[in-house]
Design a protein around this motif. Sequence first.
Motif, PDB file in Angstrom:
ATOM      1  N   ASP A 111       3.676   0.267   6.871  1.00 47.72           N
ATOM      2  CA  ASP A 111       4.933   0.242   5.879  1.00 47.72           C
ATOM      3  C   ASP A 111       4.120   0.288   4.533  1.00 47.72           C
ATOM      4  N   ALA A 120      -4.551  -9.474   9.746  1.00 46.88           N
ATOM      5  CA  ALA A 120      -3.675  -9.261  11.081  1.00 46.88           C
ATOM      6  C   ALA A 120      -2.277  -9.247  10.488  1.00 46.88           C
ATOM      7  N   GLY A 140       4.545   0.911  12.456  1.00 45.50           N
ATOM      8  CA  GLY A 140       3.483   0.039  12.208  1.00 45.50           C
ATOM      9  C   GLY A 140       2.652   0.387  10.842  1.00 45.50           C
ATOM     10  N   ARG A 180     -14.439   0.017  10.384  1.00 43.62           N
ATOM     11  CA  ARG A 180     -13.530  -0.653   9.300  1.00 43.62           C
ATOM     12  C   ARG A 180     -13.152   0.287   8.020  1.00 43.62           C
ATOM     13  N   ARG A 202       0.820  -1.286   0.083  1.00 43.02           N
ATOM     14  CA  ARG A 202       0.064  -0.109   0.000  1.00 43.02           C
ATOM     15  C   ARG A 202       0.991   1.279   0.073  1.00 43.02           C
TER      16      ARG A 202
HETATM   17  P1  ATP Z   1      -5.243   1.149   9.505  1.00 45.54           P
HETATM   18  O1  ATP Z   1      -6.516   1.686  10.182  1.00 45.54           O
HETATM   19  O2  ATP Z   1      -4.011   0.823  10.447  1.00 45.54           O
HETATM   20  O3  ATP Z   1      -4.963   1.665   8.395  1.00 45.54           O
HETATM   21  P2  ATP Z   1      -6.627  -0.634   7.659  1.00 45.54           P
HETATM   22  O4  ATP Z   1      -8.017  -0.527   8.129  1.00 45.54           O
HETATM   23  O5  ATP Z   1      -6.175  -0.059   6.522  1.00 45.54           O
HETATM   24  O6  ATP Z   1      -5.724  -0.278   8.968  1.00 45.54           O
HETATM   25  P3  ATP Z   1      -6.887  -3.449   6.926  1.00 45.54           P
HETATM   26  O7  ATP Z   1      -7.164  -3.182   5.726  1.00 45.54           O
HETATM   27  O8  ATP Z   1      -7.874  -4.071   7.901  1.00 45.54           O
HETATM   28  O9  ATP Z   1      -6.331  -2.306   7.786  1.00 45.54           O
HETATM   29  O10 ATP Z   1      -5.723  -4.449   7.232  1.00 45.54           O
HETATM   30  C1  ATP Z   1      -5.649  -5.444   8.453  1.00 45.54           C
HETATM   31  C2  ATP Z   1      -4.465  -5.206   9.160  1.00 45.54           C
HETATM   32  O11 ATP Z   1      -3.344  -5.482   8.290  1.00 45.54           O
HETATM   33  C3  ATP Z   1      -4.322  -3.995  10.043  1.00 45.54           C
HETATM   34  O12 ATP Z   1      -4.982  -4.203  11.226  1.00 45.54           O
HETATM   35  C4  ATP Z   1      -2.834  -3.987  10.388  1.00 45.54           C
HETATM   36  O13 ATP Z   1      -2.356  -4.856  11.161  1.00 45.54           O
HETATM   37  C5  ATP Z   1      -2.200  -4.608   9.125  1.00 45.54           C
HETATM   38  N1  ATP Z   1      -2.004  -3.398   8.348  1.00 45.54           N
HETATM   39  C6  ATP Z   1      -2.860  -2.563   7.319  1.00 45.54           C
HETATM   40  N2  ATP Z   1      -2.070  -1.535   6.703  1.00 45.54           N
HETATM   41  C7  ATP Z   1      -0.755  -1.841   7.067  1.00 45.54           C
HETATM   42  C8  ATP Z   1       0.489  -1.212   6.800  1.00 45.54           C
HETATM   43  N3  ATP Z   1       0.500  -0.259   5.963  1.00 45.54           N
HETATM   44  N4  ATP Z   1       1.566  -1.606   7.364  1.00 45.54           N
HETATM   45  C9  ATP Z   1       1.631  -2.548   8.319  1.00 45.54           C
HETATM   46  N5  ATP Z   1       0.700  -3.352   8.672  1.00 45.54           N
HETATM   47  C10 ATP Z   1      -0.645  -2.966   8.198  1.00 45.54           C
END
Ligand code: ATP
Length: 419
Positions: free
Chosen positions: A121, A305, A119, A257, A112
């Motif tokens: 990346d 996760a 936390g 979410r 992404r």
């Molecule tokens: P956030 O609110 O942190 O942006 P998200 O809603 O974008 O999370 P999801 O798409 O639900 O996250 O992804 C599930 C999990 O993947 C997250 O809970 C997190 O642990 C991990 N995650 C998401 N984006 C990243 C990232 N850019 N770097 C590291 N871990 C990530």
Amino acid sequence: MITQAPRGTYDLYGEQVRKWQSIERTIVRLMQDFHYGEIRTPVFEHTELFQRGVGDTTDIVQKEMYTFLDKGHRSITLKPEGTAGAARAYLEHKMFADPQPTKLYYMTPCFRYEKPQAGRDRQFSQFGVELYGSAEAAADAEVISIAHELLKRLGIRNVTLHINSLGCRDCRARYNEQLKAYFESYRNDLCETCLERLERNPLRILDCKNPECRKIVEEAPSVLDALDEECRSHFENVQAYLRGMGIPFVVDPGIVRGLDYYTRTVFEFVCDEIGAQGTVCAGGRYDHLIEELGGSPTPAVGFGAGIGRMILAMEAAGGETQTSSPLDLYVGSMGDKASIEASSLVYRLRAQNISAESDLLGRSVKAQMKYANKQGARFTMILGETELETGKAALKNMESGESRTVEFQNIQEWRNQLS
Ligand code: ATP
Ligand code: MG
């Protein structure tokens, strides 16, 4: 010369990669216990899969995807999450024709384009679970219990499970109307992004991090009041199953979410000790995803996760990780003949699952022993002329300092002493 990895990426090696391996082993074992099968899908897919599967209005699709044209001029995207690919594969391989439910898990790199910080990346790894074919509350609870058990096995105790229900499509539409009416009256105070959200998807405003918006959100109507009878009862059932398994949770109507496809149950495991990116695991039910991708209506529930965030939480919890890479035996040698003998001995030991090393640099015995020490060898043995002649060598326990003479060729006779 390029000596720096791209922004938002990292190399894993040494101590750090051993932590990852330990989590990966725990996951494989966990998934055996829950009886889920692994699925490995490609790292890239047709862009359209994510536009449809993740949703056109999401941050992921709007801002974060690594999309490019390949040499055949097809639009390709590196997977930003694991669900869409798994769902595509479920349809492509007609897994719906197998005995249901279909229970899958994956560990996969995701990509992404985000602002890198702790936390967060640009390449990260997700462990995820997908359960297709059940609309029952028992399925939601099973999926949540997987994440709960994983965090428990990893010693991550500093997390809280937040659950919420977004209701079915009807509830959601009704709730969106309520939100729209509510936020309309704060038009002048909302941030620019939220004004856009107000038009497209007011629910998303609940997720805004802007302090001004957060204040307005606090007083917003709760989704739980907008649930119809069936959705309310489903949500209560999920809670009953969780209580039955002894899994603590808090009901948190603020959990919405980021993805478009969620229906009914949504949940997050949040760690307060790892900074702003505290969500280690997030998921929920997505009963319309399979339809969206062209399949027949199929209920589904799952989570993703971040492995990196789990490691941060583990470190914050001071959890025990078995990260040492044990070297059972170092076989030192003096001279060419002994070196060949040592290498042959080490090779035979390795074939019996004993981790062993011998010298590869033609170093002195003293230097070899210094190396063995640094590697944390539990036992050492040195082969020289005398040892080759007599067939006997001293097996030294490095911790106690004790030595025993053994017939070194006769591995069976002394290998038990290494354990
Ligand atoms: P956030 O609110 O942190 O942006 P998200 O809603 O974008 O999370 P999801 O798409 O639900 O996250 O992804 C599930 C999990 O993947 C997250 O809970 C997190 O642990 C991990 N995650 C998401 N984006 C990243 C990232 N850019 N770097 C590291 N871990 C990530
Ligand atoms: Mg995100």
